[in-house]
Design a protein around this motif. Structure first.
Motif, mmCIF file in Angstrom:
data_model
loop_
_atom_site.group_PDB
_atom_site.id
_atom_site.type_symbol
_atom_site.label_atom_id
_atom_site.label_comp_id
_atom_site.label_asym_id
_atom_site.label_seq_id
_atom_site.Cartn_x
_atom_site.Cartn_y
_atom_site.Cartn_z
ATOM 1 N N ASP A 32 -4.203 9.311 3.830
ATOM 2 C CA ASP A 32 -2.938 9.412 3.664
ATOM 3 C C ASP A 32 -2.439 7.953 2.978
ATOM 4 O O ASP A 32 -1.531 7.965 2.151
ATOM 5 N N MET A 33 -2.875 6.834 3.848
ATOM 6 C CA MET A 33 -2.641 5.208 3.587
ATOM 7 C C MET A 33 -3.901 4.496 3.901
ATOM 8 O O MET A 33 -4.496 4.866 5.041
ATOM 9 N N ALA A 34 -3.880 3.497 3.389
ATOM 10 C CA ALA A 34 -4.989 2.665 3.547
ATOM 11 C C ALA A 34 -4.370 1.150 3.542
ATOM 12 O O ALA A 34 -3.548 0.844 2.973
ATOM 13 N N ILE A 35 -4.746 0.366 4.656
ATOM 14 C CA ILE A 35 -4.419 -0.989 4.792
ATOM 15 C C ILE A 35 -5.671 -1.913 4.606
ATOM 16 O O ILE A 35 -6.835 -1.660 5.094
ATOM 17 N N SER A 36 -5.596 -2.856 3.571
ATOM 18 C CA SER A 36 -6.741 -3.761 3.666
ATOM 19 C C SER A 36 -6.071 -5.123 4.247
ATOM 20 O O SER A 36 -5.174 -5.455 4.387
ATOM 21 N N MET A 37 -7.189 -5.490 4.918
ATOM 22 C CA MET A 37 -7.102 -6.942 5.651
ATOM 23 C C MET A 37 -8.411 -7.647 5.837
ATOM 24 O O MET A 37 -9.542 -6.935 5.848
ATOM 25 N N GLN A 95 5.499 3.163 -0.739
ATOM 26 C CA GLN A 95 4.279 3.620 -1.418
ATOM 27 C C GLN A 95 3.141 2.426 -1.190
ATOM 28 O O GLN A 95 2.158 2.449 -1.029
ATOM 29 N N VAL A 96 4.052 1.020 -1.304
ATOM 30 C CA VAL A 96 3.058 -0.383 -0.917
ATOM 31 C C VAL A 96 3.881 -1.132 -0.135
ATOM 32 O O VAL A 96 5.331 -1.217 -0.358
ATOM 33 N N VAL A 97 2.957 -1.658 0.781
ATOM 34 C CA VAL A 97 3.916 -2.542 1.670
ATOM 35 C C VAL A 97 2.990 -3.879 1.820
ATOM 36 O O VAL A 97 1.727 -3.902 1.959
ATOM 37 N N MET A 112 -1.183 0.566 1.207
ATOM 38 C CA MET A 112 -0.995 1.224 -0.074
ATOM 39 C C MET A 112 -1.358 2.933 0.267
ATOM 40 O O MET A 112 -2.089 3.306 1.033
ATOM 41 N N SER A 113 -0.360 3.849 -0.413
ATOM 42 C CA SER A 113 -0.496 5.200 -0.197
ATOM 43 C C SER A 113 -1.509 5.763 -0.794
ATOM 44 O O SER A 113 -2.025 5.134 -2.011
ATOM 45 N N VAL A 173 -1.791 -4.320 -8.148
ATOM 46 C CA VAL A 173 -0.919 -3.407 -7.521
ATOM 47 C C VAL A 173 0.622 -3.347 -7.780
ATOM 48 O O VAL A 173 1.129 -2.460 -8.052
ATOM 49 N N PRO A 174 1.162 -4.774 -8.141
ATOM 50 C CA PRO A 174 2.661 -4.692 -8.336
ATOM 51 C C PRO A 174 2.538 -4.198 -10.066
ATOM 52 O O PRO A 174 3.854 -3.402 -10.079
ATOM 53 N N LEU A 175 1.597 -3.968 -10.649
ATOM 54 C CA LEU A 175 1.768 -3.200 -12.008
ATOM 55 C C LEU A 175 1.959 -1.647 -11.779
ATOM 56 O O LEU A 175 2.431 -1.254 -12.612
ATOM 57 N N ILE A 176 1.148 -1.371 -10.835
ATOM 58 C CA ILE A 176 1.258 0.165 -10.547
ATOM 59 C C ILE A 176 2.770 0.810 -10.128
ATOM 60 O O ILE A 176 3.133 1.848 -10.878
ATOM 61 N N GLY A 177 3.335 -0.080 -9.595
ATOM 62 C CA GLY A 177 4.963 0.055 -9.530
ATOM 63 C C GLY A 177 5.027 0.956 -7.903
ATOM 64 O O GLY A 177 4.575 0.758 -7.156
ATOM 65 N N PHE A 178 6.010 1.786 -8.226
ATOM 66 C CA PHE A 178 6.614 2.580 -6.975
ATOM 67 C C PHE A 178 7.241 1.886 -6.054
ATOM 68 O O PHE A 178 7.228 0.840 -6.246
ATOM 69 N N GLN A 179 7.882 2.512 -5.053
ATOM 70 C CA GLN A 179 8.844 1.993 -4.080
ATOM 71 C C GLN A 179 7.974 1.220 -3.201
ATOM 72 O O GLN A 179 6.781 1.489 -2.644
ATOM 73 N N SER A 180 8.166 -0.362 -2.886
ATOM 74 C CA SER A 180 7.423 -1.038 -2.316
ATOM 75 C C SER A 180 8.459 -2.062 -1.361
ATOM 76 O O SER A 180 9.767 -2.184 -1.753
ATOM 77 N N CYS A 181 7.880 -2.872 -0.558
ATOM 78 C CA CYS A 181 8.759 -3.816 0.309
ATOM 79 C C CYS A 181 7.694 -4.715 1.130
ATOM 80 O O CYS A 181 6.501 -4.502 0.759
ATOM 81 N N ASN A 182 8.128 -5.788 1.697
ATOM 82 C CA ASN A 182 7.589 -6.735 2.499
ATOM 83 C C ASN A 182 7.553 -6.816 3.715
ATOM 84 O O ASN A 182 8.699 -6.281 4.388
ATOM 85 N N VAL A 183 6.373 -7.169 4.382
ATOM 86 C CA VAL A 183 6.709 -7.191 5.880
ATOM 87 C C VAL A 183 6.082 -8.605 6.232
ATOM 88 O O VAL A 183 5.069 -9.108 5.672
ATOM 89 N N TYR A 184 6.983 -9.250 7.004
ATOM 90 C CA TYR A 184 6.588 -10.644 7.280
ATOM 91 C C TYR A 184 5.877 -11.075 8.437
ATOM 92 O O TYR A 184 5.939 -10.486 9.539
#
Ligand code: UDP
Ligand code: MG
Length: 327
Positions: free
Chosen positions: A99-104, A127-129, A171-172, A193-204
């Motif tokens: 449902d969601m994936a994190i790359s690291m 949808q994007v963090v 990313m969702s 990824v920013p080009l895709i759009g959708f609601q996003s936010c930052n985590v510090y």
């Protein structure tokens, strides 16, 4: 909170035998916690993507999968495709299962404790963090300067990226499906990824030192990454050439007037040095312009070939339809 959703972590690994065991142990602990807190489903997996490593990386990944398939999965790429391609290979391979994936990154420079907050932000509807570094204390002075210069230069050249965000991001599935439609060969995920759009936010989070092993991103690779990012994302360099050409035209017009006056007043010199200078100058400017145009032509060449960007040789994952040891 609704029923826990499935999180896949995608970890590109190139010659990471020195850190893999530690990374796996810490992520396993993190997954155990998140499952207990009902933040992620039991189907969630940690997927290591072996990017054509020359050391024991793939053997370690296979062992991890064999010992704890309920935690670890592995993707073996047929050759070294590079960091960006390896991340994309992982994301595209797992997108049907998550449902969601994190790359690291594999080297534990990104704070795995930021994962909780990323997942929480996802449940809040993002949808994007983006994982964003808030300090660079642990980087060497040289790395700090070059990396900061990188972001400033990138945005000055028209390729907008999230400041101090590398490739630690959630990313969702929806976003992954959209990302699959980007067919470009010169990958620059932070720009895409920013080009895709959708609601996003930052985590510090604070960025740590590489746990073990050496950086696989020496200055040479960083520079080519920056050039790639700019030429894949903006035509600003082409505009700069036009501006430069215009300025050169004004300068040469002034020089012409000056030369004419000198000639009329009878003080004309033999002109050797000025001729030589202008030949060098114009030659240099032309070469620079040709070089930049060539950069774009090279990209068009790569794009029109439409080569596959990566090749998956093997996929070890319990949830995948094709996994041989699916229980
Ligand atoms: N990596 C990769 N393929 C490559 C080079 C690097 O998959 O060709 C991976 C590497 O294993 C690591 C991540 O990309 O997980 C980032 O590399 P590294 O930590 O060496 O870069 P740095 O943090 O020094 O910029
Ligand atoms: Mg690193």
């Amino acid at each position: 909170m609704q029923a826990a959703e499935t999180l896949y972590m995608v970890i590109p690994c190139y010659n990471e035998e020195a850190v893999l065991h530690e990374t796996a142990a810490r992520l396993r602990q993190k997954y155990t916690d998140l499952r207990e807190k009902q933040m992620i489903s039991p189907e969630s997996r940690i997927v290591f993507v072996n990017d054509g490593s020359k050391d024991r990386t793939w053997e370690i990944i296979s062992e991890l999968h064999a010992q704890a398939p309920e935690f670890f999965s592995g993707i073996n790429l047929a050759h070294n495709a590079g960091h960006q391609n390896a991340v994309l290979a992982g994301l595209m391979t797992v997108k049907a299962q998550c449902d969601m994936a994190i790359s690291m990154d594999a080297d534990l420079q990104d704070d795995i404790n930021a994962i909780d907050e990323m997942v929480a932000k996802y449940y809040e509807g993002n949808q994007v963090v983006y994982g964003v570094r808030n300090a660079r204390d642990t980087d060497t002075f040289f790395k700090k300067i070059t990396a900061e210069g990188f972001y400033k230069f990138m945005s000055a050249m028209g390729a907008d990226v999230v400041y101090n965000h590398a490739d630690f991001r959630l990313m969702s599935r929806r976003v992954l499906e959209e990302l699959a439609n980007f067919r470009e060969v010169n990958l620059f995920l932070r720009g895409m990824v920013p080009l895709i759009g959708f609601q996003s936010c930052n985590v510090y989070y604070a960025r740590a030192e590489r746990f073990a092993g050496e950086s696989k991103y020496p200055l040479k690779k960083m520079l080519s990454f920056a050039v790639n990012g700019i030429t894949s994302f903006s035509t600003k360099p082409l505009k700069l050439i036009t501006a430069l050409g215009f300025i050169m035209f004004l300068v040469s017009a002034a020089a012409f007037v000056w030369a004419f006056i000198v000639k009329l007043t009878g003080h004309s010199v033999d002109g050797w040095s000025s001729t030589l200078c202008s030949i060098w100058l114009i030659g240099g400017v032309q070469l620079l312009a040709l070089g930049i145009i060539g950069e774009y032509i090279g990209k068009i060449y790569a794009e029109v070939k439409q080569r596959p960007r990566y090749i998956v040789a093997e996929y070890l994952d319990q949830n995948a339809p094709s996994d041989p040891d699916k229980s």
